[in-house]
Scaffold this active site. Structure first.
Site, PDB file in Angstrom:
ATOM      1  N   ARG A 177    -109.975  -6.998  62.598  1.00 39.55           N
ATOM      2  CA  ARG A 177    -109.711  -7.948  61.496  1.00 39.55           C
ATOM      3  C   ARG A 177    -110.168  -9.335  61.925  1.00 39.55           C
ATOM      4  NH1 ARG A 177    -103.496  -6.129  60.727  1.00 39.55           N
ATOM      5  NH2 ARG A 177    -103.947  -4.085  59.846  1.00 39.55           N
ATOM      6  N   ARG A 249    -101.355  18.403  70.495  1.00 40.57           N
ATOM      7  CA  ARG A 249    -100.873  17.565  71.593  1.00 40.57           C
ATOM      8  C   ARG A 249     -99.356  17.500  71.468  1.00 40.57           C
ATOM      9  NH1 ARG A 249    -103.984  16.661  75.705  1.00 40.57           N
ATOM     10  NH2 ARG A 249    -103.309  14.515  76.077  1.00 40.57           N
ATOM     11  N   ARG A 279     -97.581   4.288  75.737  1.00 40.82           N
ATOM     12  CA  ARG A 279     -96.867   3.136  75.185  1.00 40.82           C
ATOM     13  C   ARG A 279     -95.408   3.154  75.606  1.00 40.82           C
ATOM     14  NH1 ARG A 279     -96.721   4.662  68.657  1.00 40.82           N
ATOM     15  NH2 ARG A 279     -96.007   6.774  68.909  1.00 40.82           N
TER      16      ARG A 279
HETATM   17  C1  FAD Z   1     -95.066  10.724  67.403  1.00 46.04           C
HETATM   18  C2  FAD Z   1     -95.154  10.628  65.914  1.00 46.04           C
HETATM   19  C3  FAD Z   1     -94.963   9.416  65.298  1.00 46.04           C
HETATM   20  C4  FAD Z   1     -95.020   9.309  63.913  1.00 46.04           C
HETATM   21  N1  FAD Z   1     -94.850   8.095  63.340  1.00 46.04           N
HETATM   22  C5  FAD Z   1     -94.922   7.962  62.015  1.00 46.04           C
HETATM   23  C6  FAD Z   1     -94.799   6.683  61.413  1.00 46.04           C
HETATM   24  O1  FAD Z   1     -94.619   5.666  62.083  1.00 46.04           O
HETATM   25  N2  FAD Z   1     -94.873   6.599  60.048  1.00 46.04           N
HETATM   26  C7  FAD Z   1     -95.079   7.716  59.257  1.00 46.04           C
HETATM   27  O2  FAD Z   1     -95.128   7.588  58.041  1.00 46.04           O
HETATM   28  N3  FAD Z   1     -95.196   8.946  59.816  1.00 46.04           N
HETATM   29  C8  FAD Z   1     -95.122   9.103  61.158  1.00 46.04           C
HETATM   30  N4  FAD Z   1     -95.243  10.345  61.733  1.00 46.04           N
HETATM   31  C9  FAD Z   1     -95.395  11.525  60.858  1.00 46.04           C
HETATM   32  C10 FAD Z   1     -94.049  12.196  60.460  1.00 46.04           C
HETATM   33  O3  FAD Z   1     -93.377  12.633  61.611  1.00 46.04           O
HETATM   34  C11 FAD Z   1     -94.347  13.368  59.512  1.00 46.04           C
HETATM   35  O4  FAD Z   1     -94.911  12.843  58.336  1.00 46.04           O
HETATM   36  C12 FAD Z   1     -93.145  14.201  59.085  1.00 46.04           C
HETATM   37  O5  FAD Z   1     -92.378  14.591  60.175  1.00 46.04           O
HETATM   38  C13 FAD Z   1     -93.599  15.437  58.331  1.00 46.04           C
HETATM   39  O6  FAD Z   1     -92.478  16.121  57.824  1.00 46.04           O
HETATM   40  P1  FAD Z   1     -92.484  17.712  57.664  1.00 46.04           P
HETATM   41  O7  FAD Z   1     -91.241  18.036  56.927  1.00 46.04           O
HETATM   42  O8  FAD Z   1     -93.767  18.171  57.085  1.00 46.04           O
HETATM   43  O9  FAD Z   1     -92.459  18.276  59.164  1.00 46.04           O
HETATM   44  P2  FAD Z   1     -91.352  18.255  60.294  1.00 46.04           P
HETATM   45  O10 FAD Z   1     -90.671  16.938  60.325  1.00 46.04           O
HETATM   46  O11 FAD Z   1     -92.018  18.708  61.537  1.00 46.04           O
HETATM   47  O12 FAD Z   1     -90.296  19.350  59.827  1.00 46.04           O
HETATM   48  C14 FAD Z   1     -90.537  20.748  59.950  1.00 46.04           C
HETATM   49  C15 FAD Z   1     -89.226  21.416  60.348  1.00 46.04           C
HETATM   50  O13 FAD Z   1     -89.380  22.844  60.255  1.00 46.04           O
HETATM   51  C16 FAD Z   1     -88.592  23.438  61.260  1.00 46.04           C
HETATM   52  N5  FAD Z   1     -89.067  24.816  61.448  1.00 46.04           N
HETATM   53  C17 FAD Z   1     -90.311  25.206  61.859  1.00 46.04           C
HETATM   54  N6  FAD Z   1     -90.390  26.569  61.876  1.00 46.04           N
HETATM   55  C18 FAD Z   1     -89.183  27.036  61.476  1.00 46.04           C
HETATM   56  C19 FAD Z   1     -88.648  28.360  61.277  1.00 46.04           C
HETATM   57  N7  FAD Z   1     -89.370  29.490  61.455  1.00 46.04           N
HETATM   58  N8  FAD Z   1     -87.349  28.489  60.859  1.00 46.04           N
HETATM   59  C20 FAD Z   1     -86.589  27.369  60.633  1.00 46.04           C
HETATM   60  N9  FAD Z   1     -87.051  26.111  60.804  1.00 46.04           N
HETATM   61  C21 FAD Z   1     -88.344  25.928  61.211  1.00 46.04           C
HETATM   62  C22 FAD Z   1     -88.788  22.506  62.462  1.00 46.04           C
HETATM   63  O14 FAD Z   1     -87.739  22.651  63.391  1.00 46.04           O
HETATM   64  C23 FAD Z   1     -88.808  21.125  61.785  1.00 46.04           C
HETATM   65  O15 FAD Z   1     -87.532  20.528  61.803  1.00 46.04           O
HETATM   66  C24 FAD Z   1     -95.263  10.466  63.125  1.00 46.04           C
HETATM   67  C25 FAD Z   1     -95.472  11.703  63.741  1.00 46.04           C
HETATM   68  C26 FAD Z   1     -95.452  11.776  65.122  1.00 46.04           C
HETATM   69  C27 FAD Z   1     -95.750  13.101  65.762  1.00 46.04           C
END
Ligand code: FAD
Length: 384
Positions: A177, A249, A279
């Site tokens: 920026r 990862r 970090r």
């Molecule tokens: C390090 C990191 C930092 C992040 N920072 C940001 C940020 O700053 N801002 C932002 O907007 N987004 C961020 N994200 C993204 C955010 O984490 C995701 O958008 C969000 O978690 C997605 O939600 P989800 O419900 O799809 O998946 P998840 O949160 O992964 O939920 C899936 C769930 O399914 C469960 N599950 C899986 N298989 C089974 C099964 N067979 N039986 C029962 N349960 C099961 C798991 O235990 C889990 O709890 C970040 C991601 C990471 C990895």
């Protein structure tokens, strides 16, 4: 018609779909293998310091999507928070993303915007006409010095790969920026849920018609007990990894506590090889409206995800996409199952995109039910 629905996973994907369908009159059972809801966004107050901790790494809510901002504000008060990231490299502290202050500090200049732009253009490697790799692209955009200080080593630490092995598409736009804006995100809305993300997800799920089973792994063999299954777990696990494991990862967090203010900011990246971690996050700075004498930090290390680890970032190299394609092909044949969320579609998704897609998915399901049409395996194409 059978109106019972199974939702696998109690993250944002599962919670939002569950609420929308429960409100439409469906009986919804949510299965979550962990002992808590909110998936990777789970936050919890640390007993020793009183600080609200983002257990699976720092999460900042930011969005341009009006209906998503309106949706989350229905269930939690959002407190003002602006993410300002600092970076340590070559023994100095800079602002990220690279902005006019970073450029002036780094090169010992007092450039105004147009001068900095001209200067940076003179540093870019003009001999690279068709950038193929991440390294080519970075060298072309910002030149050798900035690339080596901010991108090269950090990329190796984060992805375990050389920038020469990664595609140029990762760096689509100039990551710089030419002003003093140090807000990490360029979105219209940004903030933190006052009582943490888990409280927000709990409120989303708080509607008659939803039953939650924690510590309960859903077995695909039981799908026949439900009219439809929404699955937010890893797509390869649903098919017992028949096409091999999709690579991710994973992260390791080294937790440590102190008193006072440890680093004066929520997130500081370590871009050079002076430290092995990527970090340090100091969690109390995510809640600037709270006061805590003690403090809690995470040192964050990235490495390849093994079988027993938590999958964090999908890698999505060309060869991984071919593997994903094979899973998508079999998933499309799977009746009465829809794959959703970051693991179900093997994509990195921010929270706002996750919520938006979950709302679209619920709408699509209700539309299909009304028209007696088949609900597709994917509402959003994971290969796009
Ligand atoms: C390090 C990191 C930092 C992040 N920072 C940001 C940020 O700053 N801002 C932002 O907007 N987004 C961020 N994200 C993204 C955010 O984490 C995701 O958008 C969000 O978690 C997605 O939600 P989800 O419900 O799809 O998946 P998840 O949160 O992964 O939920 C899936 C769930 O399914 C469960 N599950 C899986 N298989 C089974 C099964 N067979 N039986 C029962 N349960 C099961 C798991 O235990 C889990 O709890 C970040 C991601 C990471 C990895």
């Amino acid at each position: 018609m059978q109106k019972n629905i199974a939702i696998v996973g109690a993250g944002f994907s599962g919670a939002v779909i569950a609420r929308q369908l429960a409100e439409a009159g469906y009986q919804v059972e949510i299965f979550e293998s962990r002992p808590h809801i909110a998936g990777n966004c789970h936050s919890e107050r640390d007993a020793e310091t009183g600080v609200m901790v983002h257990i699976y790494g720092p999460h900042i809510f930011h969005t341009d999507i009006e209906r998503v901002w309106e949706y989350v504000n229905r269930y939690s008060r959002f407190m003002p928070y602006v993410n300002r990231v600092k970076a340590i490299t070559n023994n100095s502290v800079y602002t990220l993303p690279i902005n006019l202050l970073t450029i002036n500090q780094f090169f010992g200049k007092t450039f105004r915007p147009a001068e900095a732009q001209e200067f940076l253009a003179s540093l870019g490697d003009k001999s690279i006409e068709n950038p193929v790799t991440f390294e080519d692209q970075a060298l072309r955009f910002v030149g050798k010095e900035l690339y080596e200080a901010f991108f090269k080593t950090y990329t190796v630490k984060q992805w375990g790969m050389q920038p020469t092995e990664l595609p140029a598409s990762i760096l689509k736009r100039l990551p710089v920026r030419f002003n003093y804006d140090d807000n990490y995100f360029a979105h219209k809305y940004q903030g933190m849920p006052e009582n943490g993300y888990t409280d927000l997800v709990e409120k989303i799920m708080d509607v008659p018609g939803i039953t939650l089973h924690l510590n309960t792994k859903f077995d695909p063999a039981n799908k026949g007990d439900y009219a439809h299954v929404f699955y937010s777990g890893p797509i390869d696990a649903w098919f017992k990894h028949s096409e091999g494991r999709l690579p991710y990862r994973t992260l390791d967090f080294e937790v440590f506590r102190d008193t006072g203010d440890y680093q004066g900011n929520a997130v500081i990246n370590y871009c050079d090889d002076s430290q092995p971690y990527t970090r340090i996050t100091e969690h109390k700075h995510f809640s600037p409206w709270e006061k805590h004498e003690k403090t809690l930090m995470y040192k964050e290390y990235s490495r390849q995800c093994e079988e027993k680890d938590i999958p964090y970032y999908p890698i999505r190299q060309a060869r991984d996409k071919q593997q994903l394609e094979r899973y998508v092909t079999v998933a499309r044949e799977e009746p009465n199952v829809t794959f959703v969320g970051r693991l179900g579609t093997y994509r990195y998704l921010d929270m706002d995109v996750t919520i938006n897609e979950a709302l679209d998915t619920a709408d699509k399901f209700l539309e299909c039910a009304k028209g007696n049409e088949r609900m597709p395996a994917f509402v959003i194409d994971p290969l796009a």
